[in-house]
Design an enzyme around this catalytic site. Structure first.
Site, PDB file in Angstrom:
ATOM      1  CG  ASP A 213     -48.657  -3.308  42.658  1.00 24.71           C
ATOM      2  OD1 ASP A 213     -49.131  -2.285  43.215  1.00 24.71           O
ATOM      3  OD2 ASP A 213     -47.878  -3.164  41.946  1.00 24.71           O
ATOM      4  CG  HIS A 214     -46.948  -5.046  46.280  1.00 22.26           C
ATOM      5  ND1 HIS A 214     -46.518  -5.491  45.213  1.00 22.26           N
ATOM      6  CD2 HIS A 214     -45.688  -4.361  46.625  1.00 22.26           C
ATOM      7  CE1 HIS A 214     -45.448  -4.931  44.600  1.00 22.26           C
ATOM      8  NE2 HIS A 214     -44.709  -4.106  45.239  1.00 22.26           N
TER       9      HIS A 214
ATOM     10  CB  CYS B 143     -49.374  -0.746  40.100  1.00 21.76           C
ATOM     11  SG  CYS B 143     -49.047   0.459  38.448  1.00 21.76           S
ATOM     12  N   GLY B 144     -47.693   1.348  41.966  1.00 20.75           N
ATOM     13  CA  GLY B 144     -47.078   2.478  42.627  1.00 20.75           C
ATOM     14  C   GLY B 144     -47.202   3.604  41.685  1.00 20.75           C
ATOM     15  CB  THR B 145     -45.998   4.407  38.462  1.00 27.23           C
ATOM     16  OG1 THR B 145     -45.925   3.343  37.648  1.00 27.23           O
ATOM     17  CG2 THR B 145     -44.611   4.423  39.134  1.00 27.23           C
TER      18      THR B 145
ATOM     19  N   GLY C 192     -47.518   0.402  34.906  1.00 27.72           N
ATOM     20  CA  GLY C 192     -47.529  -1.073  34.768  1.00 27.72           C
ATOM     21  C   GLY C 192     -49.133  -1.317  34.513  1.00 27.72           C
TER      22      GLY C 192
ATOM     23  CG  HIS D 272     -62.272  14.781  24.247  1.00 30.54           C
ATOM     24  ND1 HIS D 272     -61.125  15.599  23.627  1.00 30.54           N
ATOM     25  CD2 HIS D 272     -63.394  15.268  24.307  1.00 30.54           C
ATOM     26  CE1 HIS D 272     -61.867  16.719  23.866  1.00 30.54           C
ATOM     27  NE2 HIS D 272     -63.106  16.590  24.039  1.00 30.54           N
ATOM     28  CG  ASN D 273     -59.176   9.986  25.140  1.00 31.11           C
ATOM     29  OD1 ASN D 273     -58.688  10.331  26.049  1.00 31.11           O
ATOM     30  ND2 ASN D 273     -58.723  10.114  23.790  1.00 31.11           N
TER      31      ASN D 273
ATOM     32  NE  ARG E  81     -63.870  17.194  18.153  1.00 30.52           N
ATOM     33  CZ  ARG E  81     -64.542  17.754  18.913  1.00 30.52           C
ATOM     34  NH1 ARG E  81     -65.810  17.768  19.043  1.00 30.52           N
ATOM     35  NH2 ARG E  81     -63.804  18.253  20.345  1.00 30.52           N
ATOM     36  CG  HIS E  82     -64.337  12.928  20.707  1.00 33.16           C
ATOM     37  ND1 HIS E  82     -62.994  13.297  20.622  1.00 33.16           N
ATOM     38  CD2 HIS E  82     -65.048  13.855  21.059  1.00 33.16           C
ATOM     39  CE1 HIS E  82     -63.374  14.853  20.987  1.00 33.16           C
ATOM     40  NE2 HIS E  82     -64.446  15.098  21.099  1.00 33.16           N
TER      41      HIS E  82
HETATM   42  C1  RB5 Z   1     -44.059  -2.179  42.337  1.00 33.50           C
HETATM   43  O1  RB5 Z   1     -42.952  -1.960  43.204  1.00 33.50           O
HETATM   44  C2  RB5 Z   1     -44.057  -1.286  41.265  1.00 33.50           C
HETATM   45  O2  RB5 Z   1     -43.145  -1.550  40.328  1.00 33.50           O
HETATM   46  C3  RB5 Z   1     -45.443  -1.371  40.737  1.00 33.50           C
HETATM   47  O3  RB5 Z   1     -46.409  -1.162  41.474  1.00 33.50           O
HETATM   48  C4  RB5 Z   1     -45.721  -0.220  39.427  1.00 33.50           C
HETATM   49  O4  RB5 Z   1     -45.438   1.038  39.925  1.00 33.50           O
HETATM   50  C5  RB5 Z   1     -45.311  -0.663  38.362  1.00 33.50           C
HETATM   51  O5  RB5 Z   1     -45.699  -0.193  37.238  1.00 33.50           O
END
Ligand code: RB5
Length: 146
Positions: free
Chosen positions: A8-9, A65-67, A70, A98-99, A132-133
């Site tokens: 995303d942005h 994305c940011g974190t 999402g 493993h995954n 096993r995985h």
């Molecule tokens: C965008 O602001 C933020 O919410 C998105 O990039 C992300 O971190 C969502 O999980």
């Protein structure tokens, strides 16, 4: 090896950095966007990358994305997708070993570009250990019908 990338942005700049890293490593990829820092909704790029991986044409997906959260939530809604949110190489290694993770997600507001490169490198170069995985992954598959 062929990698599908999306962001995303918030992840746009880090995606560009990952693309440069893949280029310099001689790894083929396709960029599914976004192509600017204009506000975007992460489920859209996640869906494109996930479909690309599910098609079998792409070895792995990378979503930023940011974190990374999402992207991970969206990607893991899709049958056959095992998306791993990684912020360091140890998790990236075992997400593959493993995954058998087929999508890597990262948070551009959590990690820096050097860490992202290290994570991408170990993720794409680590093989699934099997054994096993396999049994455990089969159990995940049975849950995908609910
Ligand atoms: C965008 O602001 C933020 O919410 C998105 O990039 C992300 O971190 C969502 O999980």
């Amino acid at each position: 090896m062929l990698i599908a990338l999306g962001s995303d942005h918030a992840g746009f700049q880090l995606k560009d950095r990952v693309i440069s890293f893949l280029q310099s490593s001689g790894i083929n990829y396709k960029d599914f966007g976004v192509y600017s820092e204009e506000s975007a909704d992460y489920p859209e790029q996640a869906a494109l990358v996930v479909q690309a991986v599910k098609s079998g044409e792409f070895t792995f997906g990378i979503l930023i994305c940011g974190t990374g959260i999402g992207m991970s939530i969206v990607a893991n809604k899709h049958r056959g997708i095992r998306a791993a949110l990684c912020s360091e190489p140890y998790s990236a290694r075992f997400a593959r070993e493993h995954n058998n993770a087929n999508v890597l997600t990262m948070g551009s507001r959590v990690i820096g570009p050097g860490m992202a490169e290290a994570i991408v490198s170990i993720f794409i170069h680590t093989e699934f250990a099997g054994g096993r995985h396999e049994r455990r992954l089969s159990k995940i598959e049975t849950l995908e019908q609910y």
